[in-house]
Design a protein around this motif. Structure first.
Motif, PDB file in Angstrom:
ATOM      1  N   THR A   1      16.708  25.701 -11.520  1.00  0.00           N
ATOM      2  CA  THR A   1      16.617  26.859 -12.421  1.00  0.00           C
ATOM      3  C   THR A   1      17.983  27.218 -13.010  1.00  0.00           C
ATOM      4  O   THR A   1      18.977  27.239 -12.291  1.00  0.00           O
ATOM      5  N   ASN A   2      17.986  27.518 -14.326  1.00  0.00           N
ATOM      6  CA  ASN A   2      19.181  28.057 -15.008  1.00  0.00           C
ATOM      7  C   ASN A   2      20.453  27.269 -14.759  1.00  0.00           C
ATOM      8  O   ASN A   2      21.474  27.816 -14.354  1.00  0.00           O
ATOM      9  N   GLU A   3      20.386  25.973 -15.031  1.00  0.00           N
ATOM     10  CA  GLU A   3      21.630  25.198 -14.994  1.00  0.00           C
ATOM     11  C   GLU A   3      22.556  25.635 -16.110  1.00  0.00           C
ATOM     12  O   GLU A   3      23.765  25.723 -15.952  1.00  0.00           O
ATOM     13  N   GLU A   4      21.986  25.918 -17.292  1.00  0.00           N
ATOM     14  CA  GLU A   4      22.799  26.087 -18.498  1.00  0.00           C
ATOM     15  C   GLU A   4      23.680  27.335 -18.490  1.00  0.00           C
ATOM     16  O   GLU A   4      24.753  27.345 -19.072  1.00  0.00           O
ATOM     17  N   GLY A   5      23.189  28.394 -17.863  1.00  0.00           N
ATOM     18  CA  GLY A   5      23.963  29.634 -17.985  1.00  0.00           C
ATOM     19  C   GLY A   5      23.898  30.219 -19.383  1.00  0.00           C
ATOM     20  O   GLY A   5      24.769  30.987 -19.777  1.00  0.00           O
ATOM     21  N   ALA A   6      22.864  29.831 -20.139  1.00  0.00           N
ATOM     22  CA  ALA A   6      22.751  30.325 -21.521  1.00  0.00           C
ATOM     23  C   ALA A   6      22.072  31.689 -21.540  1.00  0.00           C
ATOM     24  O   ALA A   6      22.596  32.658 -22.077  1.00  0.00           O
ATOM     25  N   ARG A   7      20.869  31.753 -20.921  1.00  0.00           N
ATOM     26  CA  ARG A   7      20.173  33.046 -20.897  1.00  0.00           C
ATOM     27  C   ARG A   7      20.717  33.941 -19.783  1.00  0.00           C
ATOM     28  O   ARG A   7      20.917  35.133 -19.985  1.00  0.00           O
ATOM     29  N   PHE A   8      20.898  33.361 -18.604  1.00  0.00           N
ATOM     30  CA  PHE A   8      21.442  34.116 -17.468  1.00  0.00           C
ATOM     31  C   PHE A   8      22.780  33.491 -17.084  1.00  0.00           C
ATOM     32  O   PHE A   8      22.923  32.273 -17.116  1.00  0.00           O
ATOM     33  N   ARG A   9      23.748  34.315 -16.754  1.00  0.00           N
ATOM     34  CA  ARG A   9      25.018  33.805 -16.263  1.00  0.00           C
ATOM     35  C   ARG A   9      25.170  34.215 -14.823  1.00  0.00           C
ATOM     36  O   ARG A   9      24.691  35.286 -14.452  1.00  0.00           O
ATOM     37  N   PRO A  10      25.797  33.455 -13.905  1.00  0.00           N
ATOM     38  CA  PRO A  10      26.492  32.204 -14.187  1.00  0.00           C
ATOM     39  C   PRO A  10      25.532  31.015 -14.332  1.00  0.00           C
ATOM     40  O   PRO A  10      24.330  31.146 -14.081  1.00  0.00           O
ATOM     41  N   SER A  11      26.094  29.875 -14.715  1.00  0.00           N
ATOM     42  CA  SER A  11      25.345  28.631 -14.765  1.00  0.00           C
ATOM     43  C   SER A  11      25.155  28.091 -13.339  1.00  0.00           C
ATOM     44  O   SER A  11      25.658  28.672 -12.377  1.00  0.00           O
ATOM     45  N   LEU A  12      24.423  27.010 -13.204  1.00  0.00           N
ATOM     46  CA  LEU A  12      24.168  26.348 -11.898  1.00  0.00           C
ATOM     47  C   LEU A  12      23.589  27.341 -10.889  1.00  0.00           C
ATOM     48  O   LEU A  12      23.921  27.314  -9.706  1.00  0.00           O
ATOM     49  N   LEU A  13      22.714  28.213 -11.359  1.00  0.00           N
ATOM     50  CA  LEU A  13      22.226  29.317 -10.526  1.00  0.00           C
ATOM     51  C   LEU A  13      21.271  28.797  -9.434  1.00  0.00           C
ATOM     52  O   LEU A  13      21.430  29.129  -8.254  1.00  0.00           O
ATOM     53  N   GLY A  14      20.288  28.004  -9.834  1.00  0.00           N
ATOM     54  CA  GLY A  14      19.306  27.528  -8.861  1.00  0.00           C
ATOM     55  C   GLY A  14      19.927  26.603  -7.829  1.00  0.00           C
ATOM     56  O   GLY A  14      19.687  26.745  -6.618  1.00  0.00           O
ATOM     57  N   SER A  15      20.735  25.673  -8.273  1.00  0.00           N
ATOM     58  CA  SER A  15      21.381  24.752  -7.323  1.00  0.00           C
ATOM     59  C   SER A  15      22.414  25.493  -6.480  1.00  0.00           C
ATOM     60  O   SER A  15      22.642  25.149  -5.317  1.00  0.00           O
ATOM     61  N   GLY A  16      23.023  26.539  -7.071  1.00  0.00           N
ATOM     62  CA  GLY A  16      23.980  27.340  -6.325  1.00  0.00           C
ATOM     63  C   GLY A  16      23.331  28.071  -5.152  1.00  0.00           C
ATOM     64  O   GLY A  16      23.905  28.188  -4.069  1.00  0.00           O
ATOM     65  N   VAL A  17      22.109  28.571  -5.366  1.00  0.00           N
ATOM     66  CA  VAL A  17      21.366  29.224  -4.279  1.00  0.00           C
ATOM     67  C   VAL A  17      20.956  28.194  -3.238  1.00  0.00           C
ATOM     68  O   VAL A  17      21.114  28.407  -2.023  1.00  0.00           O
ATOM     69  N   PHE A  18      20.449  27.041  -3.707  1.00  0.00           N
ATOM     70  CA  PHE A  18      20.007  25.999  -2.776  1.00  0.00           C
ATOM     71  C   PHE A  18      21.152  25.562  -1.874  1.00  0.00           C
ATOM     72  O   PHE A  18      20.975  25.354  -0.665  1.00  0.00           O
ATOM     73  N   ALA A  19      22.354  25.463  -2.459  1.00  0.00           N
ATOM     74  CA  ALA A  19      23.521  25.001  -1.688  1.00  0.00           C
ATOM     75  C   ALA A  19      24.123  26.109  -0.833  1.00  0.00           C
ATOM     76  O   ALA A  19      24.994  25.859  -0.002  1.00  0.00           O
ATOM     77  N   GLY A  20      23.663  27.363  -1.047  1.00  0.00           N
ATOM     78  CA  GLY A  20      24.170  28.468  -0.233  1.00  0.00           C
ATOM     79  C   GLY A  20      25.404  29.152  -0.815  1.00  0.00           C
ATOM     80  O   GLY A  20      25.995  30.013  -0.179  1.00  0.00           O
ATOM     81  N   HIS A  21      25.803  28.786  -2.049  1.00  0.00           N
ATOM     82  CA  HIS A  21      26.960  29.455  -2.666  1.00  0.00           C
ATOM     83  C   HIS A  21      26.591  30.847  -3.165  1.00  0.00           C
ATOM     84  O   HIS A  21      27.448  31.721  -3.266  1.00  0.00           O
ATOM     85  N   LEU A  22      25.340  31.036  -3.529  1.00  0.00           N
ATOM     86  CA  LEU A  22      24.855  32.318  -4.050  1.00  0.00           C
ATOM     87  C   LEU A  22      23.637  32.746  -3.243  1.00  0.00           C
ATOM     88  O   LEU A  22      22.901  31.889  -2.738  1.00  0.00           O
ATOM     89  N   THR A  23      23.401  34.045  -3.151  1.00  0.00           N
ATOM     90  CA  THR A  23      22.195  34.498  -2.460  1.00  0.00           C
ATOM     91  C   THR A  23      21.027  34.558  -3.445  1.00  0.00           C
ATOM     92  O   THR A  23      21.223  34.690  -4.652  1.00  0.00           O
ATOM     93  N   GLU A  24      19.826  34.492  -2.885  1.00  0.00           N
ATOM     94  CA  GLU A  24      18.622  34.657  -3.717  1.00  0.00           C
ATOM     95  C   GLU A  24      18.649  35.995  -4.453  1.00  0.00           C
ATOM     96  O   GLU A  24      18.324  36.077  -5.643  1.00  0.00           O
ATOM     97  N   ALA A  25      19.050  37.044  -3.712  1.00  0.00           N
ATOM     98  CA  ALA A  25      19.029  38.389  -4.299  1.00  0.00           C
ATOM     99  C   ALA A  25      19.956  38.472  -5.504  1.00  0.00           C
ATOM    100  O   ALA A  25      19.621  39.059  -6.541  1.00  0.00           O
ATOM    101  N   PHE A  26      21.145  37.868  -5.369  1.00  0.00           N
ATOM    102  CA  PHE A  26      22.099  37.861  -6.482  1.00  0.00           C
ATOM    103  C   PHE A  26      21.496  37.167  -7.698  1.00  0.00           C
ATOM    104  O   PHE A  26      21.541  37.670  -8.825  1.00  0.00           O
ATOM    105  N   ALA A  27      20.918  35.984  -7.445  1.00  0.00           N
ATOM    106  CA  ALA A  27      20.369  35.193  -8.557  1.00  0.00           C
ATOM    107  C   ALA A  27      19.226  35.933  -9.249  1.00  0.00           C
ATOM    108  O   ALA A  27      19.167  36.010 -10.480  1.00  0.00           O
TER     109      ALA A  27
END
Lengths: 422, 422
Positions: free
Chosen positions: A131-157
């Motif tokens: 989800t949302n690799e581009e960072g075009a509609r929602f920022r930051p980019s790499l949002l879905g993979s960032g959550v999967f990898a644990g860099h971002l929380t689900e709630a933040f995304a």
């Protein structure tokens, strides 16, 4: 791969062209913003496509879409995963992330067929659409993979908002992709195929790029606050013009890049001006600035220089300037043994792989340090990207997919667990 | 005026505050874009207000709204007209054009009352609310008064589009103000009351400004065309960044003004960027630039200098720059005898009028050369305008309205036809 299980010529290209119907634009490109209705249609089609060839489809809390091909009933070993993203920039080409997802579908289908023909595997295989690799509609980019990898929380995304104030969560709910399925396990190996978005492969006359390093990137959301006034009678010396300040910052950032050729890219692609009326001095401007370099120390140094420029502009224009968000991606090297492994697979196929950098971000970068990760490039015609004219030859898509198939076949058949690559 | 027919204290201020409910904003201002639903509500209220005090209301093809107070049954002599506009900038103060319309209503009501008490008049009196004075939603500004004066055709005005592509005609139809009534005759005398939008009256401690001259203004719609590309891998030298070019033009225009203090105002208040995504080099930017000066020769000279700057920026950035529209308003002097006449009326009321320029455009400028025209200013507190904090004291509104009442009373009672003022 065993004989008879090779990538079908132009199959991936045909799928890429089929998916270009979702958000299609007159000049042949697509506009498929993350979690838009057209993104929903593309996701629905991917679900059907995966199910038709034997995959079990799940969707996690942030809309990442997974297709599991069961190659073994023994879940002891972590799976192999290949994928990319179906979302696009507002006026994009049809290749970009779609290529990587379609290549993954083709690999999965062929592995699954091999299993049905009696071939034994030791790991399962996942296709993923992040989800949302581009960072075009929602920022930051790499949002879905960032959550999967644990860099971002689900709630933040889920709380990220587009420029109309819509949260990612509401946008996903609206298209039926605010999932509730558990995330798959972190794979032992993640691979991604992408168009180069540059001209090095084309210039060298080669089909396969193995990414060894990414450029670091600092992305800054800046807010300029001046004072709304009449553009006519208000004396020039009394104006606090937020758009003037933003313009000077945009020009200054470019000058930094021009002064540092080949090791610094800067840009401002997005600006929101208020009230944006020809007769009114703007009192508020938001913009997103990007600073990219292969050298992290230099990147941080330039960011400090830029900040000093911002301060000087603010002082001279009487405008307040503050940084609302900052996301920093450091320059990192891809795991060396994974590059070596892919190089071996590639040469065994008679290909001549070339090692190169990626300047752009890709979901694979989210996984670096989390699991063995590789990023494979195929040529972009003319180096064109984020443009409707973006194109890659079918033969090059096939070459890249063949490499991923070879690598996935070997990895899914192997019990080596870490390869020492993280 | 005969005894007993004087402006009611704070009546105009009360009406201005009442009309601030139409498009009201939290900080006390209004957003009442031309032909928006809130503009429609304000127009409906004006119709009711005029009818309640004896006027006949008509609406012409471009939505100009007229209130006729019949002071005589003999239509031989052309009428007197006073008015301004109810449309506003996107985040504006409550005074601006509303003051001029409300002052006109008060004058009309008092003249009408005088007639009913037996006073004889020789001319009829019109209140007018002009369409799209601001030029915020539709460009150019002064659209309704420009059609009335014959500078623009109805067809041109009705075909103007807002940034969403909606025509003025459709917007007027939607609020019921695409009128079919014939236009009133060109008046023999047009007068307008407006807040100064500057600080000269306040600085001098005076209530009444008589405008003798307007600044010339060139308004340019510029289009920049570059090439859409990825902000990451695309080499800096290959980028054709439309936003970079626009930023340099914005900065360059400001530098021209800074180099010519007190005789040049420049600004860019509106910019539309495409595709406006942080990760994409923008391929198209539209903006509206304004250049204003009291000296037409100098204005044209500066416009040529600016064009040379535009060309240099285009060359340096690889961006194509062309001018889509240009509107030029020349600096002109208001009819001297009309200023003298108002000065006489003002001093007879015990006021101390001050002569000054207008930098901003007003509907009265459309009528210069068409009929004897006058523009009267009252103080703006702090010189603030096009800002929610815009304010004028009730006592100053009353002083300005009293001057207009005195002048209208004399003019409506006189058979002098041209005053030699055009």
């Amino acid at each position: 791969m065993p004989k008879g299980f090779s990538v079908r010529p132009s199959r991936v290209g045909d799928l890429v062209r089929e998916f270009a119907q979702f958000g299609s634009l007159p000049a042949g490109g697509v506009s498929r913003l993350c979690a838009s209705p057209t993104d929903g249609e593309a996701r629905d089609r991917l679900t059907k496509l995966l199910q038709d060839v034997g995959a079990e489809v799940t969707v996690d809390a942030v809309g990442n879409q997974f297709g599991l091909f069961r190659l073994t009933d023994d879940d002891t070993l972590a799976p192999v995963m290949i994928g990319s993203h179906l979302d696009s920039q507002p006026r994009a080409g049809k290749i970009d992330g779609t290529l990587g997802v379609m290549a993954a579908v083709e690999v999965g289908q062929l592995l699954h067929a091999a299993k049905q023909q009696g071939h034994g595997f030791q790991r399962n295989f996942y296709v993923v659409n992040w989800t949302n690799e581009e960072g075009a509609r929602f920022r930051p980019s790499l949002l879905g993979s960032g959550v999967f990898a644990g860099h971002l929380t689900e709630a933040f995304a889920l709380a990220c908002r587009d420029d109309d104030g819509v949260t990612l969560e509401d946008a996903l709910l609206a298209i039926g992709y605010r999932g509730t399925d558990p995330r798959p396990p972190i794979p032992d190996f993640y691979m991604e195929l992408h168009a180069e978005q540059g001209s090095r492969l084309e210039g060298a006359g080669l089909q396969i790029g193995l990414v060894t390093r990414n450029w670091g990137a600092a992305k800054l959301d800046l807010v300029f606050e001046g004072e709304q006034a009449h553009t006519g009678p208000t004396p020039m010396s009394k104006r606090r013009d937020a758009l003037l300040a933003a313009s000077r910052v945009i020009d200054g950032l470019r000058q930094l890049a021009d002064a540092n050729p080949d090791r610094l890219h800067t840009s401002v692609g997005r600006i929101v001006v208020s009230p944006n009326s020809s007769n009114v001095v703007p009192d508020r401007v938001e913009l997103t600035a990007e600073i990219r370099s292969p050298d992290d120390t230099f990147l941080i140094e330039i960011e400090k220089l830029a900040q000093a420029q911002f301060d000087a502009v603010a002082q001279a224009t009487g405008v307040t300037l503050h940084r609302q968000n900052r996301s920093l991606r450091l320059a990192r090297t891809m795991p060396e043994t994974m590059v070596d492994f892919l190089e071996g697979c590639s040469t065994s196929l008679g290909q001549q792989p070339m090692r190169l950098d990626t300047v752009a971000g890709h979901d694979a970068l989210s996984l670096i340090g989390i699991c063995p990760t590789a990023l494979v490039f195929v040529p972009s015609i003319g180096g064109i990207s984020h443009n409707e004219a973006e194109a890659t030859d079918d033969a090059d898509m096939d070459a890249g997919t063949s490499l991923l198939l070879e690598a996935a076949f070997r990895l899914c058949g192997s019990s080596h667990t870490t390869w020492g690559m993280t």
